[in-house]
Design a protein around this motif. Structure first.
Motif, PDB file in Angstrom:
ATOM      1  N   ALA A  15       9.637  24.265   8.892  1.00 19.30           N
ATOM      2  CA  ALA A  15      10.388  24.192  10.148  1.00 19.30           C
ATOM      3  C   ALA A  15      10.647  25.576  10.739  1.00 19.30           C
ATOM      4  O   ALA A  15      10.614  25.754  11.962  1.00 19.30           O
ATOM      5  CB  ALA A  15      11.705  23.458   9.923  1.00 19.30           C
ATOM      6  N   ASP A  16      10.878  26.568   9.883  1.00 19.87           N
ATOM      7  CA  ASP A  16      11.128  27.919  10.384  1.00 19.87           C
ATOM      8  C   ASP A  16       9.890  28.521  11.044  1.00 19.87           C
ATOM      9  O   ASP A  16      10.001  29.294  11.999  1.00 19.87           O
ATOM     10  CB  ASP A  16      11.597  28.830   9.243  1.00 19.87           C
ATOM     11  N   THR A  17       8.732  28.163  10.537  1.00 20.82           N
ATOM     12  CA  THR A  17       7.492  28.652  11.146  1.00 20.82           C
ATOM     13  C   THR A  17       7.286  28.005  12.502  1.00 20.82           C
ATOM     14  O   THR A  17       6.909  28.682  13.482  1.00 20.82           O
ATOM     15  CB  THR A  17       6.293  28.359  10.230  1.00 20.82           C
ATOM     16  N   VAL A  18       7.538  26.705  12.597  1.00 18.67           N
ATOM     17  CA  VAL A  18       7.438  26.004  13.885  1.00 18.67           C
ATOM     18  C   VAL A  18       8.424  26.610  14.876  1.00 18.67           C
ATOM     19  O   VAL A  18       8.096  26.848  16.045  1.00 18.67           O
ATOM     20  CB  VAL A  18       7.686  24.493  13.710  1.00 18.67           C
ATOM     21  N   ALA A  19       9.650  26.877  14.416  1.00 18.77           N
ATOM     22  CA  ALA A  19      10.666  27.464  15.289  1.00 18.77           C
ATOM     23  C   ALA A  19      10.254  28.867  15.744  1.00 18.77           C
ATOM     24  O   ALA A  19      10.475  29.245  16.907  1.00 18.77           O
ATOM     25  CB  ALA A  19      12.003  27.524  14.560  1.00 18.77           C
ATOM     26  N   ARG A  20       9.650  29.633  14.855  1.00 20.29           N
ATOM     27  CA  ARG A  20       9.191  30.985  15.215  1.00 20.29           C
ATOM     28  C   ARG A  20       8.085  30.898  16.268  1.00 20.29           C
ATOM     29  O   ARG A  20       8.086  31.641  17.262  1.00 20.29           O
ATOM     30  CB  ARG A  20       8.662  31.686  13.961  1.00 20.29           C
ATOM     31  N   LEU A  21       7.138  30.007  16.065  1.00 21.44           N
ATOM     32  CA  LEU A  21       6.063  29.827  17.037  1.00 21.44           C
ATOM     33  C   LEU A  21       6.629  29.403  18.387  1.00 21.44           C
ATOM     34  O   LEU A  21       6.226  29.916  19.435  1.00 21.44           O
ATOM     35  CB  LEU A  21       5.063  28.781  16.518  1.00 21.44           C
ATOM     36  N   HIS A  22       7.557  28.464  18.366  1.00 20.51           N
ATOM     37  CA  HIS A  22       8.165  27.994  19.615  1.00 20.51           C
ATOM     38  C   HIS A  22       8.824  29.151  20.356  1.00 20.51           C
ATOM     39  O   HIS A  22       8.610  29.346  21.569  1.00 20.51           O
ATOM     40  CB  HIS A  22       9.192  26.903  19.316  1.00 20.51           C
ATOM     41  N   ALA A  23       9.615  29.931  19.642  1.00 23.06           N
ATOM     42  CA  ALA A  23      10.338  31.028  20.271  1.00 23.06           C
ATOM     43  C   ALA A  23       9.388  32.060  20.873  1.00 23.06           C
ATOM     44  O   ALA A  23       9.607  32.539  22.003  1.00 23.06           O
ATOM     45  CB  ALA A  23      11.254  31.691  19.243  1.00 23.06           C
ATOM     46  N   GLU A  24       8.314  32.377  20.157  1.00 20.58           N
ATOM     47  CA  GLU A  24       7.392  33.402  20.651  1.00 20.58           C
ATOM     48  C   GLU A  24       6.565  32.892  21.828  1.00 20.58           C
ATOM     49  O   GLU A  24       6.248  33.651  22.750  1.00 20.58           O
ATOM     50  CB  GLU A  24       6.486  33.885  19.517  1.00 20.58           C
ATOM     51  N   VAL A  25       6.199  31.609  21.815  1.00 23.14           N
ATOM     52  CA  VAL A  25       5.468  31.040  22.954  1.00 23.14           C
ATOM     53  C   VAL A  25       6.354  31.060  24.194  1.00 23.14           C
ATOM     54  O   VAL A  25       5.912  31.448  25.291  1.00 23.14           O
ATOM     55  CB  VAL A  25       4.997  29.608  22.642  1.00 23.14           C
ATOM     56  N   VAL A  26       7.618  30.663  24.044  1.00 23.70           N
ATOM     57  CA  VAL A  26       8.534  30.644  25.187  1.00 23.70           C
ATOM     58  C   VAL A  26       8.708  32.048  25.768  1.00 23.70           C
ATOM     59  O   VAL A  26       8.666  32.242  26.991  1.00 23.70           O
ATOM     60  CB  VAL A  26       9.901  30.052  24.773  1.00 23.70           C
ATOM     61  N   LYS A  27       8.895  33.043  24.914  1.00 27.26           N
ATOM     62  CA  LYS A  27       9.029  34.424  25.390  1.00 27.26           C
ATOM     63  C   LYS A  27       7.775  34.882  26.131  1.00 27.26           C
ATOM     64  O   LYS A  27       7.850  35.599  27.135  1.00 27.26           O
ATOM     65  CB  LYS A  27       9.295  35.360  24.211  1.00 27.26           C
ATOM     66  N   THR A  28       6.617  34.448  25.636  1.00 25.77           N
ATOM     67  CA  THR A  28       5.357  34.834  26.269  1.00 25.77           C
ATOM     68  C   THR A  28       5.214  34.171  27.636  1.00 25.77           C
ATOM     69  O   THR A  28       4.759  34.801  28.603  1.00 25.77           O
ATOM     70  CB  THR A  28       4.174  34.448  25.363  1.00 25.77           C
ATOM     71  N   LEU A  29       5.605  32.914  27.735  1.00 26.41           N
ATOM     72  CA  LEU A  29       5.511  32.203  29.009  1.00 26.41           C
ATOM     73  C   LEU A  29       6.442  32.788  30.064  1.00 26.41           C
ATOM     74  O   LEU A  29       6.219  32.608  31.270  1.00 26.41           O
ATOM     75  CB  LEU A  29       5.832  30.716  28.813  1.00 26.41           C
ATOM     76  N   GLU A  30       7.471  33.498  29.638  1.00 20.26           N
ATOM     77  CA  GLU A  30       8.434  34.080  30.577  1.00 20.26           C
ATOM     78  C   GLU A  30       7.952  35.400  31.179  1.00 20.26           C
ATOM     79  O   GLU A  30       8.573  35.924  32.108  1.00 20.26           O
ATOM     80  CB  GLU A  30       9.773  34.303  29.870  1.00 20.26           C
ATOM     81  N   GLN A  31       6.837  35.935  30.680  1.00 24.12           N
ATOM     82  CA  GLN A  31       6.330  37.198  31.213  1.00 24.12           C
ATOM     83  C   GLN A  31       5.827  37.001  32.644  1.00 24.12           C
ATOM     84  O   GLN A  31       5.134  36.017  32.941  1.00 24.12           O
ATOM     85  CB  GLN A  31       5.195  37.730  30.343  1.00 24.12           C
ATOM     86  N   PRO A  32       6.145  37.894  33.561  1.00 22.44           N
ATOM     87  CA  PRO A  32       5.759  37.727  34.972  1.00 22.44           C
ATOM     88  C   PRO A  32       4.263  37.518  35.186  1.00 22.44           C
ATOM     89  O   PRO A  32       3.863  36.689  36.013  1.00 22.44           O
ATOM     90  CB  PRO A  32       6.234  39.041  35.616  1.00 22.44           C
ATOM     91  N   ASP A  33       3.421  38.276  34.473  1.00 25.00           N
ATOM     92  CA  ASP A  33       1.981  38.132  34.692  1.00 25.00           C
ATOM     93  C   ASP A  33       1.478  36.777  34.194  1.00 25.00           C
ATOM     94  O   ASP A  33       0.550  36.200  34.775  1.00 25.00           O
ATOM     95  CB  ASP A  33       1.205  39.265  34.031  1.00 25.00           C
ATOM     96  N   VAL A  34       2.111  36.244  33.136  1.00 28.91           N
ATOM     97  CA  VAL A  34       1.730  34.925  32.637  1.00 28.91           C
ATOM     98  C   VAL A  34       2.161  33.858  33.638  1.00 28.91           C
ATOM     99  O   VAL A  34       1.403  32.936  33.958  1.00 28.91           O
ATOM    100  CB  VAL A  34       2.354  34.666  31.254  1.00 28.91           C
ATOM    101  N   LYS A  35       3.366  33.979  34.153  1.00 33.35           N
ATOM    102  CA  LYS A  35       3.848  33.030  35.163  1.00 33.35           C
ATOM    103  C   LYS A  35       2.898  32.982  36.360  1.00 33.35           C
ATOM    104  O   LYS A  35       2.570  31.904  36.877  1.00 33.35           O
ATOM    105  CB  LYS A  35       5.242  33.430  35.636  1.00 33.35           C
TER     106      LYS A  35
END
Length: 331
Positions: free
Chosen positions: A270-290
């Motif tokens: 579960a901690d690995t899934v949570a880590r992946l989720h958190a890092e994907v969300v942070k990446t999606l928030e980057q202006p160039d990704v948006k």
């Protein structure tokens, strides 16, 4: 017991304690070390499609942010069964993930009597990456310019108005049938092999309508050969806020979109899934990704794993009803 015997026993106990120590560490300690080697991301389609391009953009940006290494592996064919089954059977260690879309988890279970995988049994949804609405478009020479005018024309001549999709049983096909049922009209489905040919068929006048993704139809909108009648989603698109939804045009309940999500095999900590989720969300928030996703007409995901799983179940239930009512059969 002799002193030498006691010493040997103490040494053995110390070794045993050291060997057992990792098992006593909290899971978060391992999640902090993850990943220590490249992560494989399986994609059920050939390079160039929406799932492939989404997976490659996400992994590229994750690599830039975190220094993680990814290998995107394309496994097309078999209605996605080959890739999804391979991911389901992979070791639950977080080093094999699956990028998939609406078709694999919401449409396939509704369309096929036997599917060799199950969402709840085989996977841990990580998050939705993107969600792209589909457009109901018409050839520019057609006399109707709104959803209401289209519905009126379709009711006057049931079955005479054709609509294209990227294939029989595709999410686009189901969205078109859903629209027709809610409108109380009958349209004639014409399947093509992919979104680009389906959009081109509308532009050329080979078919009257199309239910297509925004990127596939942009060139034909720019050339003036295709016009947008409305969206298949309940919300307007940030790509063009002037496009009305089918709901706003009087065709209620229609809400179909093409999402792309990231999944881990069931059993990944579960901690690995949570880590992946958190890092994907942070990446999606980057202006160039948006911007990259917005340019393709996609809305960004990032919802919780639980909300994503619920969205998939809800879609699967609705699409099963549509498949049954429209009597849709896989080719």
């Amino acid at each position: 017991m002799t002193r030498s015997t006691q010493s040997r026993r103490s040494a053995l106990l110390a070794c045993a304690a050291l060997m057992a120590a990792p098992a006593l560490l909290p899971a978060s300690a391992f999640a902090q070390d993850y990943p220590t080697r490249p992560i494989r991301v399986i994609v059920p389609f050939a390079p160039g499609g929406v799932v492939d391009t989404t997976a490659r953009l996400l992994t590229q940006k994750l690599s830039e942010r975190l220094g993680w290494n990814f290998v995107v592996e394309n496994k097309p064919g078999g209605n996605g069964f080959i890739a999804v089954t391979a991911a389901a059977k992979a070791p639950a260690d977080g080093y094999t993930l699956l990028a998939a879309h609406t078709g694999e988890f919401a449409v396939n279970p509704a369309l096929f009597p036997q599917v060799p995988y199950e969402l709840d049994r085989d996977f841990a949804p990580i998050t939705m990456i993107s969600d792209t609405p589909m457009l109901l478009v018409a050839n520019a020479q057609q006399p109707f310019n709104t959803v209401q005018e289209l519905v009126a024309a379709a009711k006057k001549a049931p079955g005479s108005i054709t609509f294209s999709s990227p294939g029989n049983g595709s999410i686009n096909h189901l969205a078109g049938e859903w629209f027709a049922m809610e409108a109380g009209a009958r349209l004639l489905h014409v399947p093509y092999r992919g979104g680009a040919p389906a959009a081109a068929a509308v532009a050329s006048g080979e078919v009257v309508l199309g239910v297509v993704a925004i990127p596939a139809v942009i060139p034909h909108m720019q050339s003036g050969r295709v016009k947008v009648l409305g969206l298949t989603t309940a919300r307007r698109s940030s790509f063009n806020k002037d496009w009305v939804t089918a709901n706003e045009a009087g065709v209620k309940n229609v809400d179909a979109s093409n999402w792309v999500g990231l999944f881990a095999p069931k059993g990944v900590p579960a901690d690995t899934v949570a880590r992946l989720h958190a890092e994907v969300v942070k990446t999606l928030e980057q202006p160039d990704v948006k911007k990259r996703f917005a340019d393709a007409g996609a809305e960004l995901g990032g919802m919780s794993s639980a909300d994503f799983a619920q969205r998939i179940r809800s879609d699967a239930t609705r699409f099963k009803d549509i498949v049954q009512k429209a009597n849709i059969r896989p080719e």
